[in-house]
Motif scaffolding. Structure first.
Motif, short mmCIF file in Angstrom:
data_model
loop_
_atom_site.label_atom_id
_atom_site.label_comp_id
_atom_site.label_asym_id
_atom_site.label_seq_id
_atom_site.Cartn_x
_atom_site.Cartn_y
_atom_site.Cartn_z
N ASP A 481 79.44 105.95 -97.18
CA ASP A 481 80.32 104.86 -97.59
C ASP A 481 81.73 105.16 -97.09
O ASP A 481 82.32 106.18 -97.44
CB ASP A 481 80.31 104.74 -99.12
N LYS A 482 82.27 104.27 -96.24
CA LYS A 482 83.61 104.51 -95.69
C LYS A 482 84.69 103.67 -96.36
O LYS A 482 85.87 103.83 -96.07
CB LYS A 482 83.60 104.21 -94.18
N GLU A 483 84.31 102.76 -97.25
CA GLU A 483 85.28 101.87 -97.88
C GLU A 483 85.86 102.49 -99.14
O GLU A 483 85.17 103.20 -99.88
CB GLU A 483 84.63 100.52 -98.20
N ASN A 484 87.15 102.22 -99.38
CA ASN A 484 87.85 102.72 -100.57
C ASN A 484 87.76 104.24 -100.67
O ASN A 484 87.50 104.81 -101.74
CB ASN A 484 87.30 102.08 -101.84
N THR A 518 86.01 121.57 -96.51
CA THR A 518 86.85 122.17 -95.47
C THR A 518 87.25 121.17 -94.40
O THR A 518 88.19 121.39 -93.66
CB THR A 518 86.13 123.34 -94.81
N SER A 519 86.51 120.06 -94.31
CA SER A 519 86.86 119.01 -93.37
C SER A 519 86.23 117.72 -93.87
O SER A 519 85.53 117.70 -94.87
CB SER A 519 86.38 119.34 -91.95
N ILE A 520 86.50 116.66 -93.14
CA ILE A 520 85.94 115.37 -93.48
C ILE A 520 85.78 114.59 -92.18
O ILE A 520 86.36 114.96 -91.15
CB ILE A 520 86.82 114.61 -94.51
N PHE A 521 85.01 113.53 -92.19
CA PHE A 521 84.67 112.79 -90.98
C PHE A 521 85.93 112.44 -90.18
O PHE A 521 86.93 112.00 -90.74
CB PHE A 521 83.91 111.52 -91.34
N THR A 522 85.85 112.63 -88.89
CA THR A 522 86.91 112.44 -87.88
C THR A 522 87.91 113.58 -87.85
O THR A 522 88.77 113.62 -86.96
CB THR A 522 87.71 111.12 -88.05
N LYS A 523 87.82 114.56 -88.77
CA LYS A 523 88.81 115.65 -88.83
C LYS A 523 88.31 116.93 -88.18
O LYS A 523 88.97 117.96 -88.25
CB LYS A 523 89.19 115.95 -90.28
N GLY A 524 87.14 116.86 -87.53
CA GLY A 524 86.61 118.06 -86.90
C GLY A 524 85.67 118.82 -87.81
O GLY A 524 85.46 118.46 -88.97
N SER A 525 85.10 119.89 -87.29
CA SER A 525 84.17 120.71 -88.06
C SER A 525 84.14 122.10 -87.42
O SER A 525 84.71 122.31 -86.35
CB SER A 525 82.77 120.09 -88.05
N PHE A 526 83.49 123.06 -88.08
CA PHE A 526 83.31 124.36 -87.44
C PHE A 526 81.86 124.47 -86.99
O PHE A 526 80.96 123.89 -87.60
CB PHE A 526 83.72 125.50 -88.37
N GLY A 527 81.63 125.19 -85.91
CA GLY A 527 80.29 125.30 -85.36
C GLY A 527 79.89 126.74 -85.13
O GLY A 527 80.74 127.61 -84.90
N ASP A 528 78.62 127.00 -85.20
CA ASP A 528 78.09 128.33 -84.94
C ASP A 528 76.61 128.20 -84.62
O ASP A 528 76.04 127.11 -84.73
CB ASP A 528 78.28 129.25 -86.16
N PHE A 529 75.99 129.32 -84.19
CA PHE A 529 74.56 129.21 -83.92
C PHE A 529 73.78 130.09 -84.89
O PHE A 529 74.28 131.08 -85.43
CB PHE A 529 74.24 129.50 -82.46
N TYR A 530 72.53 129.69 -85.11
CA TYR A 530 71.72 130.27 -86.16
C TYR A 530 70.30 130.50 -85.64
O TYR A 530 69.88 129.89 -84.66
CB TYR A 530 71.68 129.34 -87.39
N PHE A 556 80.34 116.55 -103.08
CA PHE A 556 80.54 115.95 -101.76
C PHE A 556 79.48 114.89 -101.46
O PHE A 556 79.80 113.77 -101.06
CB PHE A 556 80.51 117.05 -100.69
N ILE A 557 78.23 115.23 -101.62
CA ILE A 557 77.13 114.32 -101.23
C ILE A 557 77.18 113.03 -102.05
O ILE A 557 77.03 111.93 -101.49
CB ILE A 557 75.78 115.04 -101.39
N SER A 558 77.43 113.15 -103.35
CA SER A 558 77.46 111.94 -104.18
C SER A 558 78.71 111.11 -103.95
O SER A 558 78.65 109.87 -103.96
CB SER A 558 77.37 112.35 -105.66
N THR A 559 79.86 111.74 -103.68
CA THR A 559 81.10 110.99 -103.47
C THR A 559 81.03 110.14 -102.21
O THR A 559 81.46 108.99 -102.20
CB THR A 559 82.31 111.96 -103.37
#
Length: 822
Positions: A481-484, A518-530, A556-559
């Protein structure tokens, strides 16, 4: 003789005023469009060319593949630059750029303390301004970044903090630790500078421990590295290929220890079908020729847009020239006696051709004068649409004025060459006997009308598809949900009080939920390999996987209304410090049949095994230009990562958040007085990802409208001349009882038939072109059939209106006057 040609041409311009006005207006609009597009293209092509020795400077890119994840990025490991200089004598120096997280900058002045959030600060090596010669207004580029506590700021930042006081020697305080930085240099205004990398402030990279800590790592890709070749190496066209052929062996040697350290032997890494290759990209190619190369610090465009704009410019000026040709041949009947008498009196064909070319050139010169004036008036509007800072004086710089003169001469030649051949070919005997009429060469004129409308309709269809695609990607379900949604930045500065602040916000009556991440959509993310833990039971097929990630709390998931499709999300009732939630793309790539309960190992840190507790439906982190990549959510109780950033995301109820913002800001000031309250709306952040697309779409729309207008100008003129040629016929028909509708139909039918043919020809051309353009989007529309109907109907409607204006005028004329004239 030339003076005489222009004098005769001027008399003809005054004699045939309607025709002259149409020709000058069409040519002026065409030239205006070409000049504006030319300035736009010139600005795009000039990126990074102002740097000293720009032809010797290259960005180091990495082409990597881990498991099923392949990427191409404008980043490198921290030690890459030093290794390249050490191993290859052709490379004489390197410099690096590291972009830290947004932070607070403070200055103590006579008027009190000034505190601002600064989001465009870069950390660089001491030689940065030597290798990349950004214009310094004050300071020495060789020394201004050598001291750890130094800072170089732009003129705007200096004025923002110190006003009119000389900033050199003044002190800024950086970050929550209020590290003192002495201003040692001031850059000139970078706003209008055609540079792919722009910033507000520079600091020595030594201030950031992350870069020093990871100086051993060849998998931590968080710095951009630029190298400079020796003058001799840069001149050799084979240098680049020769160097890049040696890079794999160097990387294998240099990176082996780092890959062993993370539990991934480099030889085995390569045997698994992976690669980790370095490439050199010319500095002046970065802006337009980066394709899929990922970079968060570079302003990267697309050279395909320049090709499109170049074609638009070509077709628009061609439309104007076609108008001139059509109108000149149409009015041949009015000039046949003039041409016949000149030939009888001895004028050779070459002299007549020069006369008509001089006339076309005079039209073009007059139109060019109006075009330059229009450019002067429209440039501010054009800049606001295109996001450029182009100055009117740029016309007279960089040889643009030479191109402009060439354009005027070429336009005059193209507009006049066929009329010159056509009109000068008349036989004097046939002309003086009245054997020549304007209907001669009608097939060519009809073909040119079709050609004009084909171009215009292709542009209409293309513009409609561009707008539909942009609307589609802005309205498509992103998986959340991107509104409000309100995003509060810099919440890491609250430290231990962050969750108390979040709880206060969640308890507000206007707020539905609040979460920290630690971040939110459009603000970047951290990456690594597993390394997914494989066994026969879970059927995992991936040997390793790269995951983009956030650290999040249990809200986070519910918000954000992310949809759990397997398992559960994070829950404060459980110890989820070694738990992970994957998206569908990650689970699918690994190949697990039942992901929940499976384990995935992080080879960095302490070789922790994370247990998959849930799978969420795929969602987009950035714009829909990129496809969904494997992604993971880690609990913020995890000890494996410390990104140093935090955001609080608030989902609110009210349509008007002004009161809410005021209340939140007051709460913020109670917790954090030293850091300004900074926020954004998620919907605005997402729209910003498509800003360049929207700017281009608006430009396409404007140029499309102008192309239709130019085509209609020509149609308007042709109908006017047709009506004049058929004055006697119209008069007789009216006397015999024909009504206005029948006369309008008589004059309109042939022209509307031509426009209908243009619709049929243009449709497949537009479909092919736009189908190719849509390939650049990971999520794209299927081209709807109704676009062609709308474009064709619109073209016919515009043509009907254009034709009817003149046709009705001819139809309602007094037939007595028409017959008397004859």
């Amino acid at each position: 003789m030339l003076k005489n040609y222009f004098k005769i041409a001027w008399r003809n311009i005054l004699k045939y005023r309607v025709n002259s006005l149409i020709n000058i207006l069409g040519l002026a609009i065409g030239l205006t469009c070409v000049i504006l597009i030319g300035l736009y293209i010139q600005d795009e092509l000039s990126y990074d060319t102002f740097f000293k020795d720009s032809d010797q400077i290259y960005r180091v890119n990495i082409d990597g593949k881990m498991g099923d994840n392949a990427f191409y990025a404008g980043y490198t490991p921290p030690p890459a630059g030093a290794a390249l200089v050490e191993n290859f004598p052709e490379i004489e120096s390197f410099t690096r750029i590291y972009r830290p997280n947004a932070d607070v900058v403070e200055a103590k002045t006579e008027n009190g303390e000034l505190v601002f959030n600064e989001t465009n600060i870069y950390a660089v090596d001491a030689n940065f301004l030597e290798l990349l010669s950004y214009p310094l207004a004050q300071g020495d580029p060789t020394t201004c970044l050598k001291a750890v506590n130094s800072a170089v700021v732009t003129h705007q930042i200096a004025k923002k903090y110190f006003g009119e006081t000389n900033p050199i020697g003044q002190t800024l305080f950086y970050g929550s630790e209020k590290q003192p930085l002495k201003v040692t240099g001031v850059l000139e205004d970078l706003t209008s500078l055609p540079a792919t990398v722009k910033f507000d402030m520079l600091m020595p990279v030594e201030n950031f421990g992350d870069v020093a800590y990871f100086n051993w790592s060849w998998v931590w890709l968080n710095v951009a590295t630029y190298v400079k070749l020796t003058d001799q190496a840069a001149k050799d066209p084979n240098t680049l290929a020769r160097l890049e052929s040696k890079f794999p062996d160097m990387v294998k040697t240099q990176a082996a220890g780092a890959f062993d350290r993370i539990g991934q032997p480099y030889e085995q890494f390569l045997k698994n079908g992976n690669h980790w290759d370095l490439h050199l990209q010319p500095l002046t190619d970065i802006h337009l020729r980066s394709g899929e190369i990922v970079s968060a610090i570079s302003d990267q465009g697309d050279i395909q847009n320049l090709y499109i704009f170049g074609l638009i410019a070509f077709f628009i000026i061609l439309l104007a020239c076609v108008n001139f040709t059509n109108l000149a041949t149409a009015q041949a009947g009015k000039r046949n006696k003039e041409i016949g008498i000149r030939k009888v009196l001895g004028s050779p064909r070459s002299q007549l051709m020069k006369l008509f070319l001089a006339e076309a050139l005079l039209y073009t010169l007059i139109a060019a004068g109006f075009a330059v004036l229009l450019v002067f008036l429209l440039l501010p509007f054009f800049n606001s649409l295109s996001g450029k800072t182009i100055f009117f004086t740029d016309i007279f710089n960089n040889g643009i004025w030479i191109i402009l003169i060439g354009l005027i001469l070429l336009t005059g030649f193209l507009a006049g060459i066929y009329p010159a051949f056509f009109l000068s070919s008349f036989k004097p005997v046939a002309v003086l006997k009245g054997g020549l009429t304007a209907t001669k060469n009608g097939f060519l004129r009809n073909g040119l009308v079709v050609f004009q409308f084909v171009i215009a309709i292709v542009m209409v269809i293309s513009t409609l598809i561009v707008f539909i695609q942009l609307r589609y990607i802005q309205q498509r379900d992103l998986g959340y949900d991107k509104e409000n949604i309100l995003v509060i930045s810099n919440t890491e500065t609250l430290r231990k009080s962050e969750d108390f602040f979040r709880q206060e916000l969640a308890a507000m009556p206007q707020v539905k939920a609040a979460t920290s991440s630690t971040s939110i959509f459009t603000k970047g993310s951290f990456g690594d390999f597993y390394l997914p833990q494989t066994n026969e039971a879970n059927h995992a097929v991936a040997k390793d996987i790269v995951l983009e990630s956030y650290l999040v709390d249990d809200h986070f998931i519910s918000t954000l209304d992310l949809q759990i499709i397997h398992g559960r999300g994070f829950d404060a009732r459980f110890n989820d410090s070694l738990s992970i939630v994957l998206n569908e793309a990650a689970a699918k790539q690994i190949g697990w049949v039942n992901p929940v309960g499976q384990k995935i190992r992080y080879p960095g840190g302490n070789m922790e095994d994370y247990t998959v507790i849930g799978v969420v439906k795929d969602f987009n982190l950035q714009s829909l230009h990129q496809s969904i990549q494997p992604f993971a959510l880690f609990s913020n109780t995890s000890k494996s990562y410390d990104t140093g950033t935090s955001f609080i995301t608030v989902k609110y109820k009210s349509a008007d958040p002004k009161e809410l913002l005021s209340s939140i800001e007051n709460k913020w000031k109670r917790y954090q007085q030293d850091v300004p309250f900074q926020y954004s709306f998620l919907e605005d952040d997402l729209n910003a990802a498509y800003r360049s697309d929207q700017q281009l779409a608006k430009l396409y729309g404007i140029f499309t409208s102008l192309s239709i207008f130019i085509a209609c100008l020509g149609l308007f003129g042709l109908v006017a001349f047709t009506a004049q040629q058929r004055t006697k016929e119209i008069g007789i028909r009216k006397v015999l009882g024909a009504n206005v509708a029948e006369i309008v139909k008589l004059l309109s039918t042939d022209f509307l038939r031509l426009v209908l043919i243009a619709v049929i020809v243009a449709s497949p051309i537009a479909w092919l072109a736009m189908n190719q353009w849509l390939q650049d989007f990971a999520y794209r529309i299927d081209i709807p059939w109704w676009v062609f109907v709308v474009a064709g109907t619109s073209a016919l409607a515009i043509a009907i209106i254009t034709v009817s204006i003149q046709a009705v005028k001819a139809a309602i004329a007094n037939p007595v006057k028409s017959l008397r004239m004859e």
